[in-house]
Design a protein around this motif. Structure first.
Motif, PDB file in Angstrom:
ATOM      1  N   LYS A   1       0.940  -1.214  -0.042  1.00 43.46           N
ATOM      2  CA  LYS A   1      -0.049   0.124   0.035  1.00 43.46           C
ATOM      3  C   LYS A   1       0.801   1.120   0.087  1.00 43.46           C
ATOM      4  CE  LYS A   1      -0.410   0.013   5.012  1.00 43.46           C
ATOM      5  NZ  LYS A   1      -1.092  -0.109   6.256  1.00 43.46           N
TER       6      LYS A   1
ATOM      7  N   ILE B   1      -3.933   3.873  -0.542  1.00 49.35           N
ATOM      8  CA  ILE B   1      -4.236   3.271  -1.728  1.00 49.35           C
ATOM      9  C   ILE B   1      -3.516   1.784  -1.667  1.00 49.35           C
ATOM     10  CG2 ILE B   1      -3.785   3.301  -4.367  1.00 49.35           C
ATOM     11  CD1 ILE B   1      -3.721   6.468  -3.957  1.00 49.35           C
TER      12      ILE B   1
ATOM     13  N   ASP C   1      -9.415   0.528  -1.197  1.00 49.80           N
ATOM     14  CA  ASP C   1      -8.757   1.722  -0.898  1.00 49.80           C
ATOM     15  C   ASP C   1      -9.496   2.282   0.390  1.00 49.80           C
ATOM     16  OD1 ASP C   1      -6.964   1.246  -3.079  1.00 49.80           O
ATOM     17  OD2 ASP C   1      -8.369   2.287  -4.571  1.00 49.80           O
TER      18      ASP C   1
END
Length: 208
Positions: free
Chosen positions: A51, A81, A95
């Motif tokens: 991420k 994200i 997300d």
């Protein structure tokens, strides 16, 4: 630059990441993270990006409470994200947005800083529903001129799974000089809903 190893019981997770911050204005901070994982939760060793996080924190006020204590308030928003692959046991593929509010209480005599905060994580896309409200208490105490110790207690409530996957972190660090610091972490999962048993970590920090 940080590395953390987590004992998951029958498996492990290794997290190598960049964790940084930059003051855009005297009262506005940008924090960012990029995580790369290695794990064997699927019985095979899998590796990949997990991420990227971007967090804006605004400090609306700062004032003295008395001769000893001062307080600075904070509000922020974190954008997560996900870059992972759940078939590899990495990430959630969803997300998230995560607003937060908190404060920093600073003792002008001892240097102790206490940071209570609350943050809510909510997914807005992807196959995994994430909804967690996390209470957090951070305590930072400098000592012996160039050293510090940091405690970080995280108590999230997972609304999707009706669980409390709490954890605690103890960090000891040393300022080599004004620009470089090194530190080590001891990580501990708490309670029956914990996501890991224990872990260790280390980091290298650069100040520019």
């Amino acid at each position: 630059m940080r590395y953390q190893y987590f004992d998951l019981g029958d498996a492990d997770k290794q997290d190598a990441f960049i964790d940084g911050s930059y003051m855009l204005r005297p009262n506005l901070k940008l924090k960012y993270e990029l995580h790369y994982n290695s794990t064997d939760v699927t019985d095979a060793r899998e590796k990949g990006l997990e991420k990227v996080n971007a967090k804006l924190i605004y400090f609306p006020s700062a004032r003295d409470l008395n001769e000893t204590w001062a307080v600075k308030t904070a509000v922020g928003l974190e954008w997560i994200i996900d870059l992972g692959d759940t078939s590899k046991g990495i990430g959630t593929e969803s997300d998230q947005l995560a607003p937060l509010v908190g404060a920093a209480f600073s003792n002008k005599t001892t240097g102790l800083t206490l940071l209570p905060l609350i943050q809510h994580f909510e997914s807005y896309n992807g196959p995994t529903d994430v909804s967690q409200t996390a209470l957090r208490l951070i305590a930072i105490q400098p000592f012996a001129e160039s050293w510090w110790v940091k405690g970080d207690l995280k108590v999230p409530f997972d609304w999707e799974n009706d669980s409390w996957p709490a954890s605690a972190e103890l960090q000891v660090g040393y300022n080599v000089n004004e620009g470089i610091a090194v530190y080590a972490d001891l990580l501990l999962g708490i309670g029956s809903d914990r996501t890991y048993d224990q872990g260790i970590g280390f980091g290298l920090r650069f100040n520019y």
